[in-house]
Design a protein around this motif. Structure first.
Motif, PDB file in Angstrom:
ATOM      1  N   ARG A 272      20.105  36.218   8.973  1.00  0.00           N
ATOM      2  CA  ARG A 272      21.177  36.318   7.962  1.00  0.00           C
ATOM      3  C   ARG A 272      22.515  36.618   8.642  1.00  0.00           C
ATOM      4  N   THR A 273      22.470  37.490   9.637  1.00  0.00           N
ATOM      5  CA  THR A 273      23.691  37.753  10.406  1.00  0.00           C
ATOM      6  C   THR A 273      24.091  36.515  11.200  1.00  0.00           C
ATOM      7  N   THR A 274      23.105  35.860  11.814  1.00  0.00           N
ATOM      8  CA  THR A 274      23.380  34.671  12.615  1.00  0.00           C
ATOM      9  C   THR A 274      23.956  33.540  11.778  1.00  0.00           C
ATOM     10  N   ALA A 275      23.608  33.513  10.485  1.00  0.00           N
ATOM     11  CA  ALA A 275      24.086  32.444   9.612  1.00  0.00           C
ATOM     12  C   ALA A 275      25.501  32.679   9.093  1.00  0.00           C
ATOM     13  N   ARG A 276      26.065  33.865   9.338  1.00  0.00           N
ATOM     14  CA  ARG A 276      27.454  34.069   8.943  1.00  0.00           C
ATOM     15  C   ARG A 276      28.334  33.045   9.657  1.00  0.00           C
ATOM     16  N   PRO A 277      29.289  32.435   8.964  1.00  0.00           N
ATOM     17  CA  PRO A 277      30.085  31.360   9.578  1.00  0.00           C
ATOM     18  C   PRO A 277      30.717  31.749  10.908  1.00  0.00           C
ATOM     19  N   ARG A 278      31.210  32.956  11.011  1.00  0.00           N
ATOM     20  CA  ARG A 278      31.876  33.379  12.247  1.00  0.00           C
ATOM     21  C   ARG A 278      30.896  33.423  13.421  1.00  0.00           C
ATOM     22  N   VAL A 279      29.681  33.898  13.175  1.00  0.00           N
ATOM     23  CA  VAL A 279      28.666  33.952  14.224  1.00  0.00           C
ATOM     24  C   VAL A 279      28.079  32.572  14.480  1.00  0.00           C
ATOM     25  N   LEU A 280      27.758  31.861  13.410  1.00  0.00           N
ATOM     26  CA  LEU A 280      27.122  30.553  13.536  1.00  0.00           C
ATOM     27  C   LEU A 280      28.000  29.575  14.304  1.00  0.00           C
ATOM     28  N   LEU A 281      29.261  29.475  13.932  1.00  0.00           N
ATOM     29  CA  LEU A 281      30.150  28.515  14.595  1.00  0.00           C
ATOM     30  C   LEU A 281      30.419  28.913  16.043  1.00  0.00           C
ATOM     31  N   THR A 282      30.472  30.205  16.314  1.00  0.00           N
ATOM     32  CA  THR A 282      30.640  30.637  17.706  1.00  0.00           C
ATOM     33  C   THR A 282      29.432  30.240  18.543  1.00  0.00           C
ATOM     34  N   ASN A 283      28.237  30.408  17.993  1.00  0.00           N
ATOM     35  CA  ASN A 283      27.033  30.002  18.724  1.00  0.00           C
ATOM     36  C   ASN A 283      26.980  28.496  18.932  1.00  0.00           C
ATOM     37  N   ILE A 284      27.412  27.729  17.942  1.00  0.00           N
ATOM     38  CA  ILE A 284      27.453  26.270  18.104  1.00  0.00           C
ATOM     39  C   ILE A 284      28.462  25.893  19.183  1.00  0.00           C
ATOM     40  N   ALA A 285      29.639  26.522  19.137  1.00  0.00           N
ATOM     41  CA  ALA A 285      30.640  26.259  20.170  1.00  0.00           C
ATOM     42  C   ALA A 285      30.098  26.626  21.550  1.00  0.00           C
ATOM     43  N   SER A 286      29.285  27.682  21.627  1.00  0.00           N
ATOM     44  CA  SER A 286      28.724  28.115  22.909  1.00  0.00           C
ATOM     45  C   SER A 286      27.844  27.038  23.524  1.00  0.00           C
ATOM     46  N   ILE A 287      27.105  26.316  22.695  1.00  0.00           N
ATOM     47  CA  ILE A 287      26.265  25.227  23.210  1.00  0.00           C
ATOM     48  C   ILE A 287      27.133  24.174  23.893  1.00  0.00           C
ATOM     49  N   PHE A 288      28.219  23.791  23.241  1.00  0.00           N
ATOM     50  CA  PHE A 288      29.093  22.766  23.803  1.00  0.00           C
ATOM     51  C   PHE A 288      29.844  23.278  25.037  1.00  0.00           C
ATOM     52  N   VAL A 289      30.244  24.552  25.018  1.00  0.00           N
ATOM     53  CA  VAL A 289      30.914  25.106  26.185  1.00  0.00           C
ATOM     54  C   VAL A 289      29.964  25.151  27.376  1.00  0.00           C
ATOM     55  N   GLY A 290      28.710  25.576  27.143  1.00  0.00           N
ATOM     56  CA  GLY A 290      27.728  25.582  28.218  1.00  0.00           C
ATOM     57  C   GLY A 290      27.499  24.204  28.794  1.00  0.00           C
ATOM     58  N   PHE A 291      27.423  23.202  27.938  1.00  0.00           N
ATOM     59  CA  PHE A 291      27.289  21.811  28.363  1.00  0.00           C
ATOM     60  C   PHE A 291      28.485  21.425  29.218  1.00  0.00           C
TER      61      PHE A 291
END
Length: 514
Positions: A272-291
């Motif tokens: 539920r915390t991970t699904a918050r937009p601020r956390v979720l979008l940061t984690n998605i951005a992290s995937i692309f940054v790592g790539f």
């Protein structure tokens, strides 16, 4: 199914609630621990091509030395983060130092590739030290210095690589390769002693909660299946039954795991915390940054070491290539305080977006400077400048958006997202470079067109990261700026550290300006 670690909580030293009097020293210790962990993870790079000869076995077998490290790290990082919240981040950092030290000793004496794989898997378990150290900063650093501290410790990932690559290359070239692992274990012992003596014992943010054993098993199975499929898909065939079966297993396990995590009282990862937009979008951005970050790490060392007879290779030795790449890692350390100040002034969302744009610009520089060592040096400096800003901003966003009781778990999960990005990037860039080749002495090597395609992919991925970062919502105002009666407001837990004025210390520097 839950596992309660009651003995650990009863035998722990009594936590202190006194203010940390020397936070700068604690930051230095955590940065040193981060460098030690990063060196341990990257120092094996110059040996990868030599392992088949060292152990007299096919390259397909020695590839598991890298894969085992990756799998162990992916599983250990989120689990150790949660354990840090439950039993104390300092304690978990000390525990994670043990597999780093023992794994290095096992590698140093390894008589066979199988033993080497075991040693590297142990060292992969210890890679959770850096995200735990970043999470611990929230408890020990004054709010006005937090952003810079987070950026500094985050930068150790690049600094360790910058130091480790040329040092390990020099050892491989002039001494016995086993010295690398003895030295790595020795540095980790020093880091563990520094943590033991200089990092204070603080209350665990989630003390009293239970460890979600079934959730840990489910996450481990799903991650192993997913990462094996991604990392071995090109070797086994993307349409082969092992690859498709592992992808299918990952989908099923993650679906069941997600269902369990939303229903259990004390989940391993609070979805539920991970699904918050601020956390979720940061984690998605992290995937692309790592790539985006890892794509350059795959391209530039190869360009530096390929023979000049290819017309685009620069003919550098392993040691020389490491030295050309070293300034880029040091650039991360120099720019990390700058990123912290930008975060304080404009918020971590702005710093993350800025970092991804700079990272994409670095790929543009690479396309122009492809044919010279100086061109690649400038490229690596620009790219790592972007990485410094992005890597410092992402933990700040995460820690500003989650309760203190979930700091280490959430930061570990964010680190996992970055690791998944690097794994996916390695797979995709590896396929591109393997398919676009030219013959060199009867051996296919990546072509110039292949490298340019890889660079274009890296630029595109980092631009996607910038786009995702632009949609991250601003942080909610802190309790001081709005009445506490608003139902959607998040407040710090009651066990938050206390500042000098006796008031609960809130996280500043990890949120956007009001």
């Amino acid at each position: 199914m839950h596992i309660e670690w009651s003995r650990m909580t009863t035998t722990a030293p009594a936590p202190t609630t006194a203010p940390v009097t020397r936070p700068g020293l604690v930051v230095a210790v955590l940065a040193f621990a981060g460098i030690a962990s990063s060196i341990t993870q990257t120092m094996v790079t110059p040996l990868i091509a030599r392992f088949p000869v060292i152990f007299d076995t096919p390259a397909s077998n020695t590839a598991w030395i890298v894969t085992a490290t990756l799998l162990a790290a992916a599983v250990a990082v989120p689990i150790s983060g949660r354990l840090g919240d439950l039993f104390g981040k300092r304690r978990m950092m000390l525990l994670l130092a043990l597999p780093l030290i023992i794994g290095g000793i096992v590698c140093a004496i390894a008589p066979s590739v199988e033993i080497m794989i075991v040693g590297r898997a142990l060292q992969g378990i210890g890679s959770g030290m850096v995200p735990l150290g970043i999470a611990l900063l929230r408890d020990v650093v004054p709010k006005e210095k937090l952003s810079s501290a987070i950026a500094t410790v985050s930068a150790t990932l690049g600094v360790g690589g910058a130091i480790g690559m040329p040092l390990s290359a020099a050892v491989v070239e002039f001494a016995d390769w086993r010295v690398l692992f003895w030295a790595g274990s020795g540095v980790t012992v020093l880091a563990a002693l520094a943590i033991w003596w200089l990092v204070p014992v603080l209350p665990a943010g989630a003390s009293g909660q239970r460890f979600d054993g079934l959730g840990a098993v489910g996450l481990a199975v799903g991650l192993i299946a997913l990462i094996l499929a991604v990392s071995k898909g090109s070797e086994w065939g993307w349409a082969s039954w092992p690859t498709l079966g592992l992808f299918g297993l990952a989908v099923v396990v993650f679906a069941l795991w997600g269902l369990w995590e939303t229903r259990t009282k004390d989940p391993l990862v609070d979805l539920r915390t991970t699904a918050r937009p601020r956390v979720l979008l940061t984690n998605i951005a992290s995937i692309f940054v790592g790539f985006g970050m890892y794509a350059s790490m795959l391209v530039m060392p190869q360009l530096l070491q390929l023979p000049s007879s290819t017309g685009y290779g620069l003919g550098q030795s392993i040691l020389a290539a490491g030295l050309w790449m070293a300034p880029a890692g040091l650039m991360m350390l120099l720019l990390s305080p700058v990123g912290g100040r930008i975060t304080d002034a404009r918020g971590p969302k702005f710093t993350l977006a800025l970092g991804t744009v700079i990272l994409a610009a670095g790929y543009g520089v690479a396309l122009v400077g492809l044919g010279s060592t100086w061109g690649l040096l400038i490229t690596s400096l620009v790219i790592n400048s972007g990485v410094a800003f992005a890597y410092g901003a992402m933990p700040a966003i995460i820690m500003g958006a989650v309760p203190r009781s979930e700091t280490a778990a959430a930061n570990g999960f964010n680190t996992l997202m970055r690791s998944l990005g690097t794994t996916i990037g390695a797979a995709i860039i590896g396929v591109v470079l393997a398919q676009m080749t030219i013959p060199l002495g009867g051996i296919p090597v990546p072509s110039e067109a292949g490298f340019r395609t890889a660079l274009l992919i890296g630029a595109g991925v980092t631009l996607v990261a910038a786009l995702v970062a632009a949609f991250i919502p601003k942080a909610k105002p802190t309790p001081e700026s709005e009445p506490a009666s608003k139902p959607e407001q998040e407040t710090e837990p009651t066990d938050a550290p206390i500042d000098g004025a006796g008031a609960p210390r809130t996280l500043v520097g990890a949120g956007e300006p009001a």
